[in-house]
Design a protein around this motif. Sequence first.
Motif, short mmCIF file in Angstrom:
data_model
loop_
_atom_site.label_atom_id
_atom_site.label_comp_id
_atom_site.label_asym_id
_atom_site.label_seq_id
_atom_site.Cartn_x
_atom_site.Cartn_y
_atom_site.Cartn_z
N GLY A 153 -43.07 -53.07 -0.87
CA GLY A 153 -43.53 -52.72 0.40
C GLY A 153 -44.38 -53.51 1.63
N CYS A 154 -44.00 -53.12 2.92
CA CYS A 154 -44.86 -54.21 3.48
C CYS A 154 -47.28 -53.94 2.84
CB CYS A 154 -44.99 -53.74 4.80
SG CYS A 154 -45.73 -51.60 5.34
N GLY A 155 -47.09 -53.44 2.30
CA GLY A 155 -48.41 -53.06 2.09
C GLY A 155 -49.05 -52.69 2.79
N ARG A 156 -48.66 -51.69 4.38
CA ARG A 156 -49.68 -51.91 5.16
C ARG A 156 -49.54 -50.08 6.27
NH1 ARG A 156 -47.63 -56.78 8.94
NH2 ARG A 156 -49.32 -55.57 11.00
N CYS A 157 -47.91 -49.69 5.56
CA CYS A 157 -47.80 -48.74 6.03
C CYS A 157 -48.63 -47.20 5.24
CB CYS A 157 -46.21 -48.55 6.43
SG CYS A 157 -45.64 -47.61 5.09
N ASP A 158 -48.20 -45.97 6.30
CA ASP A 158 -48.95 -44.92 5.23
C ASP A 158 -48.94 -45.22 3.67
OD1 ASP A 158 -49.90 -44.35 7.27
OD2 ASP A 158 -48.81 -42.76 8.37
N ASN A 159 -47.34 -45.10 3.45
CA ASN A 159 -46.09 -44.96 2.55
C ASN A 159 -46.64 -45.40 1.60
OD1 ASN A 159 -45.35 -41.78 3.84
ND2 ASN A 159 -43.32 -43.16 4.04
N CYS A 160 -46.74 -47.41 1.48
CA CYS A 160 -47.39 -48.28 0.91
C CYS A 160 -48.60 -47.69 0.52
CB CYS A 160 -47.08 -49.35 1.79
SG CYS A 160 -45.38 -49.87 1.63
N VAL A 161 -49.50 -47.37 1.39
CA VAL A 161 -50.62 -46.79 0.95
C VAL A 161 -50.96 -46.42 -0.04
CG1 VAL A 161 -53.14 -46.47 1.94
CG2 VAL A 161 -51.79 -48.36 3.24
N VAL A 162 -50.43 -45.56 -0.31
CA VAL A 162 -49.96 -44.55 -0.87
C VAL A 162 -49.17 -44.46 -2.84
CG1 VAL A 162 -51.67 -42.83 0.45
CG2 VAL A 162 -48.73 -43.01 -0.05
N GLY A 163 -48.85 -45.76 -2.65
CA GLY A 163 -48.24 -46.05 -3.40
C GLY A 163 -46.09 -45.63 -3.69
N ARG A 164 -46.14 -45.06 -2.26
CA ARG A 164 -44.82 -44.86 -1.82
C ARG A 164 -44.03 -46.31 -1.42
NH1 ARG A 164 -43.82 -39.80 0.37
NH2 ARG A 164 -41.63 -39.32 -0.39
N TYR A 165 -43.96 -47.13 -1.73
CA TYR A 165 -42.94 -48.39 -1.52
C TYR A 165 -41.66 -47.83 -1.11
CZ TYR A 165 -44.29 -49.79 -6.01
OH TYR A 165 -44.14 -49.17 -7.11
N THR A 166 -41.55 -47.11 -1.83
CA THR A 166 -39.66 -47.54 -1.74
C THR A 166 -39.86 -46.73 -0.84
OG1 THR A 166 -39.69 -45.16 -3.51
CG2 THR A 166 -39.38 -47.91 -4.38
N ALA A 167 -40.39 -46.10 -0.26
CA ALA A 167 -40.35 -45.27 0.99
C ALA A 167 -40.79 -46.16 1.89
CB ALA A 167 -40.07 -43.84 1.15
N CYS A 168 -40.98 -47.23 2.27
CA CYS A 168 -41.66 -47.84 2.72
C CYS A 168 -41.36 -47.99 4.47
CB CYS A 168 -41.52 -49.62 2.70
SG CYS A 168 -42.81 -50.42 4.24
N LEU A 169 -42.47 -47.66 5.00
CA LEU A 169 -41.94 -47.60 6.75
C LEU A 169 -40.89 -48.79 7.69
CD1 LEU A 169 -44.56 -44.47 7.57
CD2 LEU A 169 -42.23 -44.05 7.08
N ASN A 170 -41.66 -49.88 6.97
CA ASN A 170 -41.19 -50.66 7.93
C ASN A 170 -40.14 -51.56 7.15
OD1 ASN A 170 -43.42 -51.36 9.91
ND2 ASN A 170 -44.89 -51.03 8.62
N TYR A 171 -38.80 -50.48 6.42
CA TYR A 171 -37.84 -51.19 5.64
C TYR A 171 -36.78 -52.38 6.28
CZ TYR A 171 -33.99 -50.47 1.68
OH TYR A 171 -33.13 -51.19 1.05
N ASN A 172 -37.26 -53.17 5.46
CA ASN A 172 -36.18 -54.44 5.56
C ASN A 172 -36.69 -55.01 6.90
OD1 ASN A 172 -34.18 -56.19 5.65
ND2 ASN A 172 -32.85 -54.65 7.58
N ASN A 173 -38.48 -55.21 7.25
CA ASN A 173 -39.29 -55.73 8.54
C ASN A 173 -39.30 -56.98 7.49
OD1 ASN A 173 -40.76 -56.82 10.40
ND2 ASN A 173 -40.59 -54.27 11.22
N ARG A 174 -39.10 -57.89 7.68
CA ARG A 174 -39.62 -58.89 6.29
C ARG A 174 -40.94 -59.16 7.16
NH1 ARG A 174 -36.82 -61.58 2.43
NH2 ARG A 174 -37.97 -63.22 2.78
N ALA A 175 -40.67 -59.47 9.06
CA ALA A 175 -41.81 -59.82 9.87
C ALA A 175 -43.20 -59.42 9.05
CB ALA A 175 -41.99 -59.79 11.13
N LYS A 176 -43.15 -57.82 8.86
CA LYS A 176 -44.89 -57.01 8.47
C LYS A 176 -44.54 -57.15 6.68
CE LYS A 176 -45.04 -53.80 12.00
NZ LYS A 176 -45.13 -52.98 12.18
#
Length: 369
Positions: A110-133
Motif C-alpha cells: 500500500g501507499c502507507g499514507r492513506c487511512d486504510n494503509c495506516v490501519v493495515g488495510r493496504y489491500t484496500a489502499c485508497l491510492n491503488y495504482n498510484n505509483r507516485a504515492k
Amino acid sequence: MAQTQDTVEFPPVPSALPPTMRAAVLFGPGNLRVVDRDVPRPGPDEVLVRVATCGACGTDLKILDGHFPQIPPYGQFTPGHEWTGTVVDVGATVDEFAVGDHVCIEAHRGCGRCDNCVVGRYTACLNYNNRAKGHRATGMTADGGFAEYAVHHVSALYRMPEGLTPEDAVLITTAGTSLYGLDHLGGYIAGDSVVIYGPGAVGIMAAQVCRALGAGTVILVGTRQSRLDRARELGIEHVINSRETDPIEAIKAILGPEGADLTIDASGAQPVPQLCVEGTKRGGSILFLAFYHDKVEFDLSAAIRKDITLHTSRGEGGNNVRRAVSLAAQGALHCKELVTHRFSLEEIGEAFHVIRDRIGDPMKVVITP
C-alpha cells in the motif's frame, strides 16, 4: 511438458548480476510472450530477488484475458503475483534483509499514507495504482514474478525459515488470504464449527488455517472428489462432495440442525452464497474470499432474519503472511503438497492452457524461471 515430481530449490546468488533476463511480457489480451528484458535494479527501499518459483491462478487468467483493471501498458508488463526467491541485491536504505536471504512476499504494497494503509488495510489502499504515492501490487499494477528477477518493496517481504521450500512459500502467501479474512471476524474461532466451500488452493489452505486456530469442526465442500481426497490426506476430516449429496443436509447431519458458526466461500461459484446462508446458524457469520465471474443472487432477507454477519476481504493484508509463515514453520500448514504441476518459464503458455482447461486437475501450478 510439465514436471510432476521434481521439487524446486531456492536459487543461489549469482557471482555477478546479468544485464538481461527472460521474462513473460503481456503484449495484449491472450498474448503473453517470453522475451529478453533488462534486469531491474532496486530503488532505495526495494529488494531485488532472483525468482525461485511463481504460482499461477485464476486471477492471472483474468489479467491475461484483459479483464483486470489498471495493469501497466501492454508490451511492458510482466504478470505473476505469487512469487518467492533469493535476495541478490538490496537498496541503499534496506538493512532488514541481506543478500542470500530466502523470502516470500505479499502481493500488495500500500501507499502507507492513506487511512486504510495506516490501519493495515493496504489491500484496500485508497491510492491503488498510484505509483507516485507509493502503491503497487506486484503482477497486477507493477511487474511481477513470471521472470528470472523481480523487485519488491522491503515492507512486503518475509524471510523464510530453514526447512521451508519455495513451493511452501507460494502457498504461504495463499494462506495469508484466509488469515486476513479471519482477521475481519476478530480472528477468534477456537471451538467454532466452520464450513468452507471450494477445495482449491485457497479453500484447502483456509481449512488448514481454521484447524490450526482451534476450530472445533472443519468441513470442506466441493464438487471434485480428487481435491476433497487431497484435503483429507492433509488432515481435514470432514469433506462433502456436493455432486453426490445435498450439502446442507450433509452439513446439518454433522453439526446439527442449526448449522455452522462460520461459513467461508472460497469457490466463486454462483450458487454458493445462497448455500452459505442456508447452512449458517442464526447469529453466525459468512466470509466471502472468492471472486465471482458474474453478479450473484442470494436471499439477503434470509440472512437478515437469521442475524448473520456478512464479511468480505481482499488479499493478504494486515501482516497475515507473517502469521502464515509462522504457522508453516510450526508444521501447522501443509503447503507444497498442493503443488500439482510445474512448468519452466518458457512453457508458461502451456501452463495457462492446463489451468484454463483443467487438464490433469491442477490444484496449484507453479512456474520456475
